[in-house]
Design an enzyme around this catalytic site. Sequence first.
Site, PDB file in Angstrom:
ATOM      1  N   SER A   1       0.476  -1.499  -0.124  1.00 40.52           N
ATOM      2  CA  SER A   1       0.031  -0.051  -0.307  1.00 40.52           C
ATOM      3  C   SER A   1       0.929   1.198  -0.004  1.00 40.52           C
ATOM      4  O   SER A   1       1.836   1.315   0.246  1.00 40.52           O
ATOM      5  CB  SER A   1      -1.030   0.296   1.009  1.00 40.52           C
ATOM      6  OG  SER A   1      -0.041   0.585   2.310  1.00 40.52           O
ATOM      7  N   LYS A   2       0.040   2.282  -0.781  1.00 39.77           N
ATOM      8  CA  LYS A   2       1.223   2.954  -0.420  1.00 39.77           C
ATOM      9  C   LYS A   2       1.379   4.000   1.328  1.00 39.77           C
ATOM     10  O   LYS A   2       1.701   4.814   1.154  1.00 39.77           O
ATOM     11  CB  LYS A   2       0.286   4.177  -1.926  1.00 39.77           C
ATOM     12  CG  LYS A   2       0.474   5.725  -1.667  1.00 39.77           C
ATOM     13  CD  LYS A   2       1.615   5.564  -2.995  1.00 39.77           C
ATOM     14  CE  LYS A   2       2.686   6.994  -4.137  1.00 39.77           C
ATOM     15  NZ  LYS A   2       3.328   6.687  -4.429  1.00 39.77           N
ATOM     16  N   ARG A   3       0.473   3.862   1.850  1.00 44.25           N
ATOM     17  CA  ARG A   3      -0.039   4.017   3.178  1.00 44.25           C
ATOM     18  C   ARG A   3       1.415   4.030   3.230  1.00 44.25           C
ATOM     19  O   ARG A   3       1.867   4.688   4.665  1.00 44.25           O
ATOM     20  CB  ARG A   3      -1.362   4.584   3.590  1.00 44.25           C
ATOM     21  CG  ARG A   3      -1.463   5.386   4.119  1.00 44.25           C
ATOM     22  CD  ARG A   3      -3.056   5.362   5.015  1.00 44.25           C
ATOM     23  NE  ARG A   3      -3.924   3.963   4.005  1.00 44.25           N
ATOM     24  CZ  ARG A   3      -4.878   2.996   4.474  1.00 44.25           C
ATOM     25  NH1 ARG A   3      -4.878   3.439   6.267  1.00 44.25           N
ATOM     26  NH2 ARG A   3      -5.084   2.634   3.696  1.00 44.25           N
TER      27      ARG A   3
ATOM     28  N   GLY B   1       4.198   2.979   2.240  1.00 47.21           N
ATOM     29  CA  GLY B   1       5.505   3.317   1.668  1.00 47.21           C
ATOM     30  C   GLY B   1       6.109   2.805   0.915  1.00 47.21           C
ATOM     31  O   GLY B   1       7.123   2.728   0.333  1.00 47.21           O
TER      32      GLY B   1
ATOM     33  N   ASP C   1       7.616   5.541  -8.203  1.00 40.59           N
ATOM     34  CA  ASP C   1       8.616   4.636  -6.828  1.00 40.59           C
ATOM     35  C   ASP C   1       9.658   4.762  -7.598  1.00 40.59           C
ATOM     36  O   ASP C   1      10.826   5.192  -7.666  1.00 40.59           O
ATOM     37  CB  ASP C   1       8.243   4.572  -6.448  1.00 40.59           C
ATOM     38  CG  ASP C   1       7.413   5.778  -5.319  1.00 40.59           C
ATOM     39  OD1 ASP C   1       7.200   6.759  -5.918  1.00 40.59           O
ATOM     40  OD2 ASP C   1       6.187   5.487  -4.536  1.00 40.59           O
TER      41      ASP C   1
END
Length: 491
Positions: free
Chosen positions: A262-264, A266, A272
């Site tokens: 998840s992006k949350r 990291g 990225d």
Amino acid sequence: MKEKAWFEENENRIPVGEVRTRFAPSPTGYMHVGNLRTALYTYLIARHDGGKFILRIEDTDRGRLIEGATDVIYRTMAECHLEHDEGPDVGGPVAPYIQSERMSMYKEYAELLVENGNAYRCFCEKAESEEDSGEFDRGDDPCRTLTKEESDVRAAAGEPYVIRQLIPHEGTTTFHDEIFGDITVENKTLDDQVLIKRDGMPTYNFANVVDDHLMGITHVVRGSEYLSSAPKYNLLYQGFGWDIPKYVHCSPVMRDAHNKMSKRHGDPSYEDLIAQGYLTNAVINYVALLGWSPGGEREIYSLDELKEIFDIKGISKSPAIFDIEKLRYFNAEYIRALSPEEFAKAAEPFIRQAVKNPAIDPAAIAVLLQQRTEVLTDIPEKLDFFDSLPEYSAELFVHQKSKSTPETAKSVLEQILPMFGELSEWNDERILDAMNRLTEAMGVKKSVVMWPIRIAAAGKAVTPGGAVEICRILGKEETMRRLEIGLEKLS
Ligand code: GLU
């Protein structure tokens, strides 16, 4: 409600006789690894069969719209060479391909279901959040049993309503997934989900079924979080009398045994990873194998090869764990396989982060790096010594294996300086020749000469490239200046 002809016209536009898959991202502003994998599998299923790959933007959740988010999708797809045959930008026979531009049609289809008894209007007072989630207490909705006449009269009188799917209370519904097989659920566990909200807009669960049908989608490839909705989708297809597409539900990509990426937390998105120095082709190859296996040991496949061999049967039921070390390995393989020119082009921005001196040619440095670079972002720290000589200790001149001691090092530097000074041309051949002459004159191992020259030129023990290349790239003047400094340290 629209005339029969309108529905027929829509039906007639649907292309038949070919495999048609769609990638249907919601524009969230980034492409996470799981999304990229879904896009890739969807693309490969179409290409493997010579079919069509369609891009549909699912932007019905207006509250979550993000500026520039669709650009990220287009850019990522283009960079990854996942070209779509139909989509908002290229058009196609079943346009529009953006859900927000299709809004007016969903209600017509929902009314069709009301007509044939597979949906009903619900006039009950409901909170917006209940409409969105579709989670009502199904058993006691009085509108479920309204007569058609009564429902028509109240709608005609302008009473606001939502349209709910009418799911039988008895019996079971079975759907088939290409990966998970047949799954049967009791109908009483399914709720009469909302299809059309009070404002006339569709829920996602309704829009995707209408779109997949009207776009002629033969294989619906999506994350396994949609498995539990599939029975309701099937009942919708049946309600319309439409063919049910093949379902391909893909298990999630996990960061570890228990958590999804998840992006949350990291976890990297596609962009990225690129910023972190991974090559697109390596990412694609690695992502293809995250939950799919071609069988056998081989791991390195180009996109063209993947198109050739991709088979839905190889997709795994189990979640896949994203392993950055494994991706590093793939990346190193892809870096080594680049032509020197391609590598120089990819590496240049990273070389220039460390080497600002315009007199130094980044392509010359790239040659030294290609075989020992796993990820492009490793490059700058390897090159810090080119622009300025680091502080270093004379102890570096001592190296047992090379048989270099402070005494031999001092003697080498003393003697090589005038020899370098006399060189009229500064290239690998001349530099090496001077070093060889000195080795012979001193009657020592080659490393006794090479070691201190490289240390004095670079000021560090580990360098990409040997003494000859580093001296050549630094230039004669700078090399000699550094060798003098080394000599001072030893005196
Ligand atoms: N827009 C949905 C998502 O991004 C797509 C689901 C589907 O492929 O049907 O999750």
